[in-house]
Write a protein that holds these residues in place. Structure first.
Motif, PDB file in Angstrom:
ATOM      1  N   ASP A  16       0.678  -1.007   0.224  1.00  0.00           N
ATOM      2  CA  ASP A  16       0.154   0.152   0.311  1.00  0.00           C
ATOM      3  C   ASP A  16       1.234   1.331   0.222  1.00  0.00           C
ATOM      4  N   TRP A  17       1.513   2.122  -1.124  1.00  0.00           N
ATOM      5  CA  TRP A  17       2.150   2.629  -1.583  1.00  0.00           C
ATOM      6  C   TRP A  17       1.233   3.964  -1.241  1.00  0.00           C
ATOM      7  N   VAL A  18       0.140   3.930  -1.494  1.00  0.00           N
ATOM      8  CA  VAL A  18      -0.380   5.141  -1.250  1.00  0.00           C
ATOM      9  C   VAL A  18      -0.993   5.846   0.220  1.00  0.00           C
ATOM     10  N   LYS A  19      -0.778   5.039   1.147  1.00  0.00           N
ATOM     11  CA  LYS A  19      -0.894   5.050   2.703  1.00  0.00           C
ATOM     12  C   LYS A  19       0.388   5.706   2.962  1.00  0.00           C
ATOM     13  N   SER A  20       1.269   4.682   2.462  1.00  0.00           N
ATOM     14  CA  SER A  20       3.068   5.335   3.194  1.00  0.00           C
ATOM     15  C   SER A  20       3.059   7.144   2.721  1.00  0.00           C
ATOM     16  N   ILE A  21       2.910   7.198   0.925  1.00  0.00           N
ATOM     17  CA  ILE A  21       3.590   8.059  -0.132  1.00  0.00           C
ATOM     18  C   ILE A  21       2.480   9.276   0.979  1.00  0.00           C
ATOM     19  N   LEU A 160       2.686 -14.010 -24.000  1.00  0.00           N
ATOM     20  CA  LEU A 160       1.313 -15.600 -24.536  1.00  0.00           C
ATOM     21  C   LEU A 160       1.787 -16.621 -22.792  1.00  0.00           C
ATOM     22  N   GLU A 161       2.965 -16.457 -22.410  1.00  0.00           N
ATOM     23  CA  GLU A 161       2.570 -16.958 -21.657  1.00  0.00           C
ATOM     24  C   GLU A 161       2.510 -16.096 -19.751  1.00  0.00           C
ATOM     25  N   ALA A 162       1.962 -15.402 -19.756  1.00  0.00           N
ATOM     26  CA  ALA A 162       2.271 -14.626 -18.995  1.00  0.00           C
ATOM     27  C   ALA A 162       1.210 -13.702 -18.874  1.00  0.00           C
ATOM     28  N   VAL A 163       0.402 -13.633 -17.249  1.00  0.00           N
ATOM     29  CA  VAL A 163      -0.687 -12.971 -17.257  1.00  0.00           C
ATOM     30  C   VAL A 163      -0.587 -12.694 -15.911  1.00  0.00           C
ATOM     31  N   HIS A 164      -0.939 -10.846 -16.611  1.00  0.00           N
ATOM     32  CA  HIS A 164       0.310  -9.311 -15.589  1.00  0.00           C
ATOM     33  C   HIS A 164      -0.844  -9.538 -14.832  1.00  0.00           C
ATOM     34  N   VAL A 165      -0.906  -8.670 -13.485  1.00  0.00           N
ATOM     35  CA  VAL A 165      -2.087  -8.711 -12.509  1.00  0.00           C
ATOM     36  C   VAL A 165      -1.752  -7.180 -11.902  1.00  0.00           C
ATOM     37  N   SER A 166      -2.529  -6.153 -11.908  1.00  0.00           N
ATOM     38  CA  SER A 166      -2.295  -5.138 -11.198  1.00  0.00           C
ATOM     39  C   SER A 166      -3.483  -4.452 -10.663  1.00  0.00           C
ATOM     40  N   ALA A 167      -3.036  -2.912  -9.968  1.00  0.00           N
ATOM     41  CA  ALA A 167      -4.570  -2.355  -9.695  1.00  0.00           C
ATOM     42  C   ALA A 167      -4.283  -1.258 -10.480  1.00  0.00           C
ATOM     43  N   GLY A 189      -9.443  -0.235  -4.966  1.00  0.00           N
ATOM     44  CA  GLY A 189     -10.344   1.043  -4.123  1.00  0.00           C
ATOM     45  C   GLY A 189     -10.188   1.901  -4.499  1.00  0.00           C
ATOM     46  N   TYR A 190      -9.239   2.567  -6.195  1.00  0.00           N
ATOM     47  CA  TYR A 190      -8.997   2.864  -6.654  1.00  0.00           C
ATOM     48  C   TYR A 190     -10.160   3.703  -8.018  1.00  0.00           C
ATOM     49  N   GLY A 191     -10.538   3.453  -8.340  1.00  0.00           N
ATOM     50  CA  GLY A 191     -11.841   3.528  -8.872  1.00  0.00           C
ATOM     51  C   GLY A 191     -11.479   2.887 -10.643  1.00  0.00           C
ATOM     52  N   VAL A 196     -11.541  -7.704 -17.099  1.00  0.00           N
ATOM     53  CA  VAL A 196     -11.564  -9.542 -16.048  1.00  0.00           C
ATOM     54  C   VAL A 196     -10.433  -8.663 -14.716  1.00  0.00           C
ATOM     55  N   VAL A 197     -11.438  -8.462 -13.571  1.00  0.00           N
ATOM     56  CA  VAL A 197     -11.097  -8.034 -12.362  1.00  0.00           C
ATOM     57  C   VAL A 197     -11.698  -9.053 -11.130  1.00  0.00           C
ATOM     58  N   ALA A 198     -10.447  -9.095 -10.136  1.00  0.00           N
ATOM     59  CA  ALA A 198     -10.150  -9.952  -8.907  1.00  0.00           C
ATOM     60  C   ALA A 198     -10.138  -8.430  -7.638  1.00  0.00           C
ATOM     61  N   GLY A 199     -11.306  -9.107  -6.761  1.00  0.00           N
ATOM     62  CA  GLY A 199     -11.988  -8.345  -5.703  1.00  0.00           C
ATOM     63  C   GLY A 199     -10.502  -8.396  -4.678  1.00  0.00           C
ATOM     64  N   ASN A 200      -9.224  -9.604  -4.693  1.00  0.00           N
ATOM     65  CA  ASN A 200      -8.301  -9.494  -3.706  1.00  0.00           C
ATOM     66  C   ASN A 200      -7.922 -11.285  -4.545  1.00  0.00           C
ATOM     67  N   LEU A 201      -6.963 -11.423  -3.592  1.00  0.00           N
ATOM     68  CA  LEU A 201      -5.872 -12.093  -4.363  1.00  0.00           C
ATOM     69  C   LEU A 201      -6.782 -13.698  -4.073  1.00  0.00           C
ATOM     70  N   LEU A 202      -7.373 -13.722  -3.149  1.00  0.00           N
ATOM     71  CA  LEU A 202      -7.877 -15.128  -2.588  1.00  0.00           C
ATOM     72  C   LEU A 202      -8.819 -15.680  -3.943  1.00  0.00           C
ATOM     73  N   GLU A 203      -9.355 -14.395  -4.414  1.00  0.00           N
ATOM     74  CA  GLU A 203     -10.077 -15.228  -5.829  1.00  0.00           C
ATOM     75  C   GLU A 203      -9.609 -15.368  -6.974  1.00  0.00           C
ATOM     76  N   LEU A 204      -8.372 -14.805  -6.856  1.00  0.00           N
ATOM     77  CA  LEU A 204      -7.213 -15.139  -8.375  1.00  0.00           C
ATOM     78  C   LEU A 204      -7.021 -16.139  -8.550  1.00  0.00           C
TER      79      LEU A 204
END
Length: 212
Positions: A16-21, A160-167, A189-191, A196-204
């Protein structure tokens, strides 16, 4: 699943760099300067030739400080770099990544940062990830496509062998998608919206198995 590499963004996605910054700039500059800082970051990494990320962090910090009539000491600059590097993990990260690896995915990060900073951020997590690639390693910044292309070369894979996951679509998902990689927005939570969307890592893990 062993052929799929899950490539995470780090700052803002796993930590959470948003919090620290926000906390640092809010205390020492102004709460009104936080959004300006993040706009500066995407501007510089999108337009600059490679230079150490510490220089970009310092430039953005001082740019917003000057705008708000604040003079920062060198000690405060160094404190800011450490605060950034020690951005806290989101609570779903360790368990979520272990779940992915248990299902056979190769998991790591591609991050706009320096190697010494990421070592602080990931201290104690070295065995959780299969790989860590920084802008310093590839001598380029996301969202520039060269950062992704060089990362694939380091890993010995194709897009083709990669899946990128980012906020962040603007840093990761858009350029990776244009190169042919699969992409997932991890909603912090950035809007932002994505296909394709995952709500958290447990869904991923389930989402990735469907994509693969």
């Amino acid at each position: 699943m062993n052929g799929i590499y899950v490539i995470f963004d780090l700052y803002g996605t796993l930590v959470d760099w948003v919090k620290s910054i926000s906390d640092f700039i809010g205390m020492f500059v102004s709460r009104n300067a936080v959004e300006e800082f993040f706009k500066c970051d995407i501007e510089l990494v999108s337009s600059t030739t490679y230079r150490p990320y510490k220089e970009i962090l310092r430039e953005c910090l001082n740019r917003v400080a000057v705008k708000h009539n604040v003079i920062l000491s060198r000690n405060l600059e160094e404190a800011f770099l450490l605060s950034f590097a020690k951005s806290p993990l989101y609570p779903d990260v360790v368990y979520g990544i272990k779940q992915l690896r248990n299902r056979g995915f190769k998991v790591g990060v591609l991050s706009n940062t320096d190697k010494d900073l990421v070592e602080i951020t990931l201290c104690g997590l070295e065995d959780v990830l299969d790989f860590t690639i920084t802008a310093e390693d590839v001598r380029a910044y996301k969202p520039g496509k060269e950062a992704f292309i060089r990362a694939y070369k380091i890993l010995g894979i194709t897009p083709l062998e990669a899946v990128h996951v980012s906020a962040y679509p603007q840093y990761d998902l858009q350029p990776a998608s244009e190169l042919g990689a699969k992409t997932v927005l991890l909603d912090r939570g950035y809007g932002y919206k994505w296909y394709v969307v995952a709500g958290n890592l447990l869904e991923l893990a389930d989402i990735l198995e469907e994509l693969a």
